[in-house]
Design a protein around this motif. Structure first.
Motif, mmCIF file in Angstrom:
data_model
loop_
_atom_site.group_PDB
_atom_site.id
_atom_site.type_symbol
_atom_site.label_atom_id
_atom_site.label_comp_id
_atom_site.label_asym_id
_atom_site.label_seq_id
_atom_site.Cartn_x
_atom_site.Cartn_y
_atom_site.Cartn_z
ATOM 1 N N GLY A 49 -6.182 -0.018 -5.422
ATOM 2 C CA GLY A 49 -6.071 -0.460 -4.045
ATOM 3 C C GLY A 49 -5.835 0.682 -3.085
ATOM 4 N N CYS A 50 -6.241 0.476 -1.830
ATOM 5 C CA CYS A 50 -6.049 1.475 -0.784
ATOM 6 C C CYS A 50 -5.714 0.741 0.516
ATOM 7 C CB CYS A 50 -7.303 2.331 -0.621
ATOM 8 S SG CYS A 50 -7.184 3.586 0.681
ATOM 9 N N TYR A 51 -4.529 1.024 1.055
ATOM 10 C CA TYR A 51 -4.089 0.405 2.306
ATOM 11 C C TYR A 51 -4.463 1.325 3.465
ATOM 12 C CZ TYR A 51 -0.921 -1.559 5.825
ATOM 13 O OH TYR A 51 -0.401 -2.112 6.966
ATOM 14 N N VAL A 52 -5.203 0.784 4.442
ATOM 15 C CA VAL A 52 -5.726 1.571 5.553
ATOM 16 C C VAL A 52 -5.159 1.024 6.863
ATOM 17 C CG1 VAL A 52 -7.824 2.394 6.697
ATOM 18 C CG2 VAL A 52 -7.853 1.903 4.236
ATOM 19 N N ASP A 53 -4.682 1.925 7.747
ATOM 20 C CA ASP A 53 -4.131 1.450 9.012
ATOM 21 C C ASP A 53 -5.217 1.354 10.086
ATOM 22 O OD1 ASP A 53 -4.619 3.997 10.016
ATOM 23 O OD2 ASP A 53 -2.519 4.595 10.083
ATOM 24 N N HIS A 54 -4.811 0.971 11.295
ATOM 25 C CA HIS A 54 -5.774 0.726 12.372
ATOM 26 C C HIS A 54 -6.453 2.005 12.858
ATOM 27 C CE1 HIS A 54 -2.020 1.779 14.400
ATOM 28 N NE2 HIS A 54 -2.738 2.135 15.445
ATOM 29 N N GLU A 55 -5.930 3.153 12.469
ATOM 30 C CA GLU A 55 -6.553 4.426 12.835
ATOM 31 C C GLU A 55 -7.426 4.978 11.707
ATOM 32 O OE1 GLU A 55 -3.289 6.928 13.953
ATOM 33 O OE2 GLU A 55 -3.179 6.077 15.974
ATOM 34 N N LYS A 56 -7.724 4.123 10.728
ATOM 35 C CA LYS A 56 -8.561 4.473 9.579
ATOM 36 C C LYS A 56 -7.933 5.555 8.705
ATOM 37 C CE LYS A 56 -13.129 3.038 11.303
ATOM 38 N NZ LYS A 56 -13.462 2.185 10.164
ATOM 39 N N GLU A 57 -6.612 5.571 8.666
ATOM 40 C CA GLU A 57 -5.885 6.515 7.815
ATOM 41 C C GLU A 57 -5.406 5.808 6.557
ATOM 42 O OE1 GLU A 57 -5.423 9.759 8.265
ATOM 43 O OE2 GLU A 57 -6.508 9.785 10.177
ATOM 44 N N LYS A 58 -5.566 6.461 5.403
ATOM 45 C CA LYS A 58 -5.065 5.899 4.150
ATOM 46 C C LYS A 58 -3.545 6.025 4.124
ATOM 47 C CE LYS A 58 -9.152 7.694 1.744
ATOM 48 N NZ LYS A 58 -9.608 8.710 0.793
ATOM 49 N N LYS A 59 -2.855 4.924 4.000
ATOM 50 C CA LYS A 59 -1.395 4.941 3.996
ATOM 51 C C LYS A 59 -0.807 4.794 2.595
ATOM 52 C CE LYS A 59 0.446 5.226 7.331
ATOM 53 N NZ LYS A 59 0.748 6.422 8.142
ATOM 54 N N MET A 60 -1.576 4.190 1.676
ATOM 55 C CA MET A 60 -1.079 3.954 0.323
ATOM 56 C C MET A 60 -2.243 3.749 -0.619
ATOM 57 S SD MET A 60 -0.627 1.391 -2.142
ATOM 58 C CE MET A 60 -0.737 -0.136 -1.258
ATOM 59 N N GLU A 61 -2.145 4.284 -1.836
ATOM 60 C CA GLU A 61 -3.143 4.053 -2.873
ATOM 61 C C GLU A 61 -2.431 3.669 -4.161
ATOM 62 O OE1 GLU A 61 -6.302 6.936 -3.342
ATOM 63 O OE2 GLU A 61 -5.975 7.672 -1.285
ATOM 64 N N SER A 62 -3.076 2.802 -4.927
ATOM 65 C CA SER A 62 -2.491 2.381 -6.202
ATOM 66 C C SER A 62 -3.576 2.217 -7.241
ATOM 67 C CB SER A 62 -1.734 1.060 -6.028
ATOM 68 O OG SER A 62 -2.642 0.017 -5.666
ATOM 69 N N LYS A 63 -3.205 2.389 -8.486
ATOM 70 C CA LYS A 63 -4.129 2.152 -9.611
ATOM 71 C C LYS A 63 -3.302 1.891 -10.858
ATOM 72 C CE LYS A 63 -5.021 7.180 -9.554
ATOM 73 N NZ LYS A 63 -4.582 7.396 -8.160
ATOM 74 N N GLU A 64 -3.644 0.817 -11.559
ATOM 75 C CA GLU A 64 -2.887 0.446 -12.759
ATOM 76 C C GLU A 64 -3.668 -0.574 -13.582
ATOM 77 O OE1 GLU A 64 0.729 -1.671 -11.545
ATOM 78 O OE2 GLU A 64 -0.184 -1.822 -9.559
ATOM 79 N N ALA A 65 -3.213 -0.761 -14.800
ATOM 80 C CA ALA A 65 -3.806 -1.787 -15.659
ATOM 81 C C ALA A 65 -3.422 -3.154 -15.090
ATOM 82 C CB ALA A 65 -3.301 -1.630 -17.085
ATOM 83 N N PHE A 66 -4.396 -4.044 -14.969
ATOM 84 C CA PHE A 66 -4.115 -5.338 -14.336
ATOM 85 C C PHE A 66 -3.075 -6.136 -15.121
ATOM 86 C CE2 PHE A 66 -4.865 -9.780 -13.270
ATOM 87 C CZ PHE A 66 -4.874 -9.719 -11.877
ATOM 88 N N LEU A 67 -3.127 -6.054 -16.425
ATOM 89 C CA LEU A 67 -2.205 -6.840 -17.258
ATOM 90 C C LEU A 67 -0.762 -6.367 -17.154
ATOM 91 C CD1 LEU A 67 -4.388 -7.377 -20.457
ATOM 92 C CD2 LEU A 67 -3.988 -8.961 -18.561
ATOM 93 N N SER A 68 -0.544 -5.207 -16.517
ATOM 94 C CA SER A 68 0.822 -4.718 -16.345
ATOM 95 C C SER A 68 1.485 -5.298 -15.101
ATOM 96 C CB SER A 68 0.828 -3.185 -16.256
ATOM 97 O OG SER A 68 0.191 -2.754 -15.054
ATOM 98 N N LEU A 69 0.717 -6.021 -14.279
ATOM 99 C CA LEU A 69 1.269 -6.606 -13.054
ATOM 100 C C LEU A 69 2.210 -7.762 -13.370
ATOM 101 C CD1 LEU A 69 -1.906 -6.849 -10.767
ATOM 102 C CD2 LEU A 69 -0.099 -5.132 -10.648
ATOM 103 N N PRO A 70 3.266 -7.948 -12.550
ATOM 104 C CA PRO A 70 4.106 -9.139 -12.719
ATOM 105 C C PRO A 70 3.270 -10.403 -12.577
ATOM 106 C CG PRO A 70 5.112 -7.561 -11.208
ATOM 107 C CD PRO A 70 3.721 -7.069 -11.473
ATOM 108 N N GLU A 71 3.644 -11.446 -13.254
ATOM 109 C CA GLU A 71 2.853 -12.676 -13.292
ATOM 110 C C GLU A 71 2.592 -13.251 -11.904
ATOM 111 O OE1 GLU A 71 2.896 -17.112 -15.427
ATOM 112 O OE2 GLU A 71 4.534 -15.696 -15.765
#
Length: 391
Positions: free
Chosen positions: A25-47
């Protein structure tokens, strides 16, 4: 992809069937700046978190085929070395493990996506072991001979929750509510490769848009490089112009109503089919002829169709027909009719004026209030008696 094929992929977004290997995932603000990026195995996510992502992915494969979900093909140049298809294949084959490819993908989305507020780009990689099917259509999970490996992207607007008051259980008081940034349901997305004939189709992609009138052609061109289809709204406008050009200035209400009813009849006959009903020039010509358009006016039909839609174009019946409403408008009056009872309205010449005539029973409603349309004999007799008294 048709309705059944889309539904088959949607069914994978459950805990029991989940075939997602990785989520980025990549969170982008209104100025088209990347504010956060994430990457992980889907099965590791909380239910609970996984369930919310499932809802987003299902929504990215929802709506009407040909309106919200558009099948697009790659032109030859997009499949050449350095083309958009090659890039998407590299991204898929990397299983989202290549950080440089991910960064390039995010940059492409940010550059092409036209949105003035904050948003969240979600990209998943999944591998679906396609079960075989017996002659009676039953799935045979031990007879799979292909794995469908795909990417699904969702672009979700992120908006600030509404201001207000809330109850704080710890301090046992009412206080100002803490406003959060909420990830909404997707606005745009795509599935690559397409899942056609229950198999991988590297030459096609399924594109999702929440609003049919907002396809964002630049993003389709820059990110996917696929052939731009005719939007549902453009198809509807082309159909409107086709009717007006064919019928001319003396197009009458009854003929337009007949075209409407003929289309709805075709849609009803086709509703059990997984493929949407597409009407080309020949099919549309039959609709007009069946609806009673005069032979003289049909002489220009082929030319009108090509000018308004295109020589090889097909219009989806669900995009051009109104199945839920039948509306008649004048500058001062709007009449809404049950589509199945459009025959109740007819045109007549009364006292030298063209009129719309609607038969009614003994009462109608005005702003929710029952009113009489014809005075009863007792009321009429009472009125005559009052007139005699006062005269």
């Amino acid at each position: 992809m048709n309705k059944k094929e889309i539904l088959e992929i949607r069914k994978q977004f459950t805990p029991a069937n989940c075939a997602i290997t990785r989520i980025c995932g990549c969170y982008v603000d209104h100025e088209k700046e990347k504010k956060m990026e994430s990457k992980e195995a889907f099965l590791s996510l909380p239910e609970e978190e996984a369930f919310k992502y499932f809802d987003i992915f299902k929504k990215t494969l929802s709506g009407t085929v040909g309106k919200n979900m558009l099948n697009m093909e790659f032109p030859i140049d997009a499949e050449m070395p350095g083309g958009t298809q090659e890039f998407l294949l590299k991204l898929r084959n990397s299983k989202l493990q290549d950080d440089m490819l991910l960064e390039e993908f995010y940059d492409k989305v940010i550059s092409a996506y036209d949105y003035g507020e904050n948003y969240y780009i979600i990209l998943i990689h999944a591998m679906y072991d396609i079960p075989g099917k017996s002659t009676d259509g039953m799935e045979m999970f031990d007879a799979s001979d292909e794995v469908y490996e795909y990417l699904l992207m969702s672009i979700c607007p992120v908006s600030l929750s509404k201001a207000g008051l809330s109850y704080n259980a710890e301090s046992n008081c009412i206080q100002d509510r803490i406003r959060d940034w909420i990830v909404d349901m997707p606005d745009k997305g795509f599935l690559f490769p397409a899942f056609n004939d229950r198999s991988t189709d590297l030459h096609s992609v399924l594109y999702y848009t929440k609003k049919s009138e907002d396809l964002q052609p630049e993003m389709i061109d820059q990110l996917l490089g696929t052939k731009m289809p005719m939007s549902a709204d453009t198809q509807k406008e082309s159909f409107k112009m086709l009717i007006e050009d064919t019928l001319g200035e003396d197009g009458d209400y009854e003929t337009v109503r007949n075209i409407h009813e003929t289309l709805n009849q075709l849609i009803e006959e086709h509703k059990e089919e997984p493929e949407p009903l597409a009407l080309d020039l020949t099919d549309m010509k039959k609709v007009f002829e069946k609806s009673g358009v005069e032979a003289e006016k049909m002489e220009s039909f082929d030319r009108n169709f090509v000018e308004n839609a295109g020589e090889k174009a097909s219009l989806l019946a669900t995009n051009i027909a109104e199945t839920r409403k039948f509306q008649i408008e004048t500058p001062d009056i709007i009449i809404k009719v049950n589509p199945e009872r459009a025959d109740l309205v007819e045109t007549r010449i009364i006292d030298g004026r063209r009129c719309l005539v609607i038969p009614v029973d003994d009462h109608i409603e005005v702003n929710g209030i029952d009113v009489q349309t014809i005075k009863s004999k007792d009321q009429e007799k009472e009125r005559e008696t009052d007139q005699e008294i006062y005269s």
